[in-house]
Scaffold this active site. Structure first.
Site, PDB file in Angstrom:
ATOM      1  N   THR A  67      -5.025  29.017 -25.941  1.00 39.21           N
ATOM      2  CA  THR A  67      -4.409  29.278 -24.638  1.00 39.21           C
ATOM      3  C   THR A  67      -3.349  30.366 -24.766  1.00 39.21           C
ATOM      4  O   THR A  67      -3.226  31.009 -25.824  1.00 39.21           O
ATOM      5  CB  THR A  67      -3.879  27.967 -24.011  1.00 39.21           C
ATOM      6  OG1 THR A  67      -3.485  28.238 -22.661  1.00 39.21           O
ATOM      7  CG2 THR A  67      -2.712  27.369 -24.772  1.00 39.21           C
ATOM      8  N   LYS A  71      -5.276  34.300 -26.187  1.00 38.77           N
ATOM      9  CA  LYS A  71      -6.699  34.361 -25.823  1.00 38.77           C
ATOM     10  C   LYS A  71      -7.378  35.659 -26.273  1.00 38.77           C
ATOM     11  O   LYS A  71      -8.586  35.683 -26.470  1.00 38.77           O
ATOM     12  CB  LYS A  71      -6.882  34.154 -24.316  1.00 38.77           C
ATOM     13  CG  LYS A  71      -6.640  32.714 -23.884  1.00 38.77           C
ATOM     14  CD  LYS A  71      -6.962  32.499 -22.411  1.00 38.77           C
ATOM     15  CE  LYS A  71      -6.787  31.033 -22.037  1.00 38.77           C
ATOM     16  NZ  LYS A  71      -7.221  30.733 -20.681  1.00 38.77           N
ATOM     17  N   ALA A 132      -4.910  40.204 -10.647  1.00 37.05           N
ATOM     18  CA  ALA A 132      -5.582  41.109 -11.600  1.00 37.05           C
ATOM     19  C   ALA A 132      -5.085  40.823 -13.013  1.00 37.05           C
ATOM     20  O   ALA A 132      -5.125  41.687 -13.877  1.00 37.05           O
ATOM     21  CB  ALA A 132      -5.333  42.561 -11.222  1.00 37.05           C
ATOM     22  N   GLY A 134      -5.115  37.975 -16.487  1.00 33.90           N
ATOM     23  CA  GLY A 134      -6.179  37.511 -17.369  1.00 33.90           C
ATOM     24  C   GLY A 134      -7.217  36.652 -16.652  1.00 33.90           C
ATOM     25  O   GLY A 134      -8.422  36.844 -16.831  1.00 33.90           O
ATOM     26  N   ALA A 135      -6.750  35.718 -15.827  1.00 34.34           N
ATOM     27  CA  ALA A 135      -7.690  34.813 -15.150  1.00 34.34           C
ATOM     28  C   ALA A 135      -8.516  35.569 -14.116  1.00 34.34           C
ATOM     29  O   ALA A 135      -9.740  35.401 -14.046  1.00 34.34           O
ATOM     30  CB  ALA A 135      -6.918  33.672 -14.491  1.00 34.34           C
ATOM     31  N   TYR A 229      -3.377  24.044 -10.280  1.00 32.00           N
ATOM     32  CA  TYR A 229      -3.588  22.631  -9.928  1.00 32.00           C
ATOM     33  C   TYR A 229      -2.284  21.862  -9.834  1.00 32.00           C
ATOM     34  O   TYR A 229      -2.285  20.682  -9.504  1.00 32.00           O
ATOM     35  CB  TYR A 229      -4.560  21.945 -10.895  1.00 32.00           C
ATOM     36  CG  TYR A 229      -4.174  22.063 -12.350  1.00 32.00           C
ATOM     37  CD1 TYR A 229      -3.236  21.217 -12.915  1.00 32.00           C
ATOM     38  CD2 TYR A 229      -4.747  23.043 -13.144  1.00 32.00           C
ATOM     39  CE1 TYR A 229      -2.882  21.339 -14.238  1.00 32.00           C
ATOM     40  CE2 TYR A 229      -4.404  23.177 -14.474  1.00 32.00           C
ATOM     41  CZ  TYR A 229      -3.470  22.320 -15.020  1.00 32.00           C
ATOM     42  OH  TYR A 229      -3.111  22.456 -16.332  1.00 32.00           O
TER      43      TYR A 229
END
Ligand code: NAP
Length: 288
Positions: A67, A71, A132, A134-135, A229
């Site tokens: 994580t 990554k 924009a 990493g995810a 979340y």
């Protein structure tokens, strides 16, 4: 469980790791499958990711999750990469193979499985992608792989939006991603969209913010999927619902990225019923 001489170890490399929910997913699965396996968090100092995966391999670790902030940092230490992870340029799962670890990105198939479970399809859809980082970059590659017809990528920094669009368009060989500034949303063609919220705006404890606050934006959305979340209803989700759309948070994405990693490490298929049981425990631990 009883830890003995046969116990296999999996774990998470990251910094920080204290708040991770991954041990809940993997230790619950190990219990349900009666696997002699334990999953633990490993705090790694910046600059030590390559040393950590070399040490993990030498210690016969079965598999690792990776994580923030490692990554991409671990890539030079891998012996192989799954093609999707290679395209994205980031891994979150390492699988032990002959001679070293093979890297995978299970975040994206995890998101895909989570969306499919809610009846959200990507093929042929026009998607608004917020962010924009990493995810978001990985989501843009997922959209390319799953036949999305157009991605409008809106980001605070237009420069970063341009860079992601250029890379995804080049690698996918089509003009899929259109980069835009957040404030340019009124120029989106007039229709309803699936919107994927992949910025960190609205994340606990900054729960009273959404990346676009203007209510008119939310009239354009039929479904909003927030990768966040915590909280379980972000301001983005509240605004989508207020304007008649359906909205989802990202806990199922977290669940399925873990399940896919577990499947890779143990060469098993996790039945959906088991996935739902793990989700129940995860929700409890996440306080959702
Ligand atoms: P990142 O690389 O740091 O990117 C952050 C993004 O948020 C960038 O697009 C950034 O815009 C934008 N942003 C940050 N502050 C902003 C502000 N005040 N106003 C407007 N835009 C702002 O982070 P990431 O790794 O992509 O993660 C993004 C989110 O996805 C996080 O909340 C993370 O928790 C979530 N996530 C969830 C899962 C899951 O399993 N559910 C997995 C991965 C990530 P600029 O480019 O302009 O800075």
């Amino acid at each position: 469980m009883i830890i003995d001489g046969h116990t296999r170890t999996c774990g998470l490399l990251g910094n920080p790791v204290e708040h991770t929910l991954s041990p809940v997913i993997h230790n619950t699965l190990a219990e349900k499958f009666s696997h002699n396996l334990v999953y633990v968090p490993f705090l790694v100092e910046e600059g030590q990711a390559l040393a950590a995966i070399k040490g993990a391999y030498d210690l016969h670790i079965l598999g690792l999750n990776v994580t923030v902030p490692f990554k991409s940092a671990v890539l030079p230490g891998l012996v192989e990469m799954d093609p999707m992870a290679e395209q994205i340029g980031a891994v979150n799962t390492l699988v032990r193979t002959e001679g070293g670890f093979r890297g995978y990105n299970t975040d994206m198939p995890g998101l895909y499985r989570a969306m499919a479970g809610e009846g959200i399809k990507l093929a042929g859809e026009e998607v608004i992608l917020l962010g924009a980082g990493g995810a978001a970059r990985a989501v843009a590659f997922l959209c390319a792989a799953k036949g999305v017809s157009r991605v409008y990528l809106l980001n605070r920094s237009l420069e970063k939006a341009n860079a992601v669009a250029e890379e995804v368009n080049e690698k996918s060989g089509r003009k899929l991603v259109a980069p835009m500034a957040l404030s340019d949303y009124p120029s989106l063609p007039d229709r309803k969209y699936l919107a994927i919220q992949a910025t960190s705006v609205g994340l606990f404890p900054h729960t009273d913010h959404a990346v676009i606050e203007e209510e008119a934006f939310y009239d354009k959305i039929h479904t909003g999927y927030d990768l966040i979340y915590k909280p379980s209803e972000t301001k983005f989700m509240k605004l989508v619902r207020k304007h008649g759309g359906k909205a989802y948070h990202g806990l199922k994405m977290l669940l399925y990225q873990g399940i896919i990693a577990y499947e890779l490490w143990n060469e098993v298929a996790v039945p959906e019923e088991t996935a739902q049981e793990v989700y129940g425990i995860l929700r409890e631990k996440a306080g959702i």
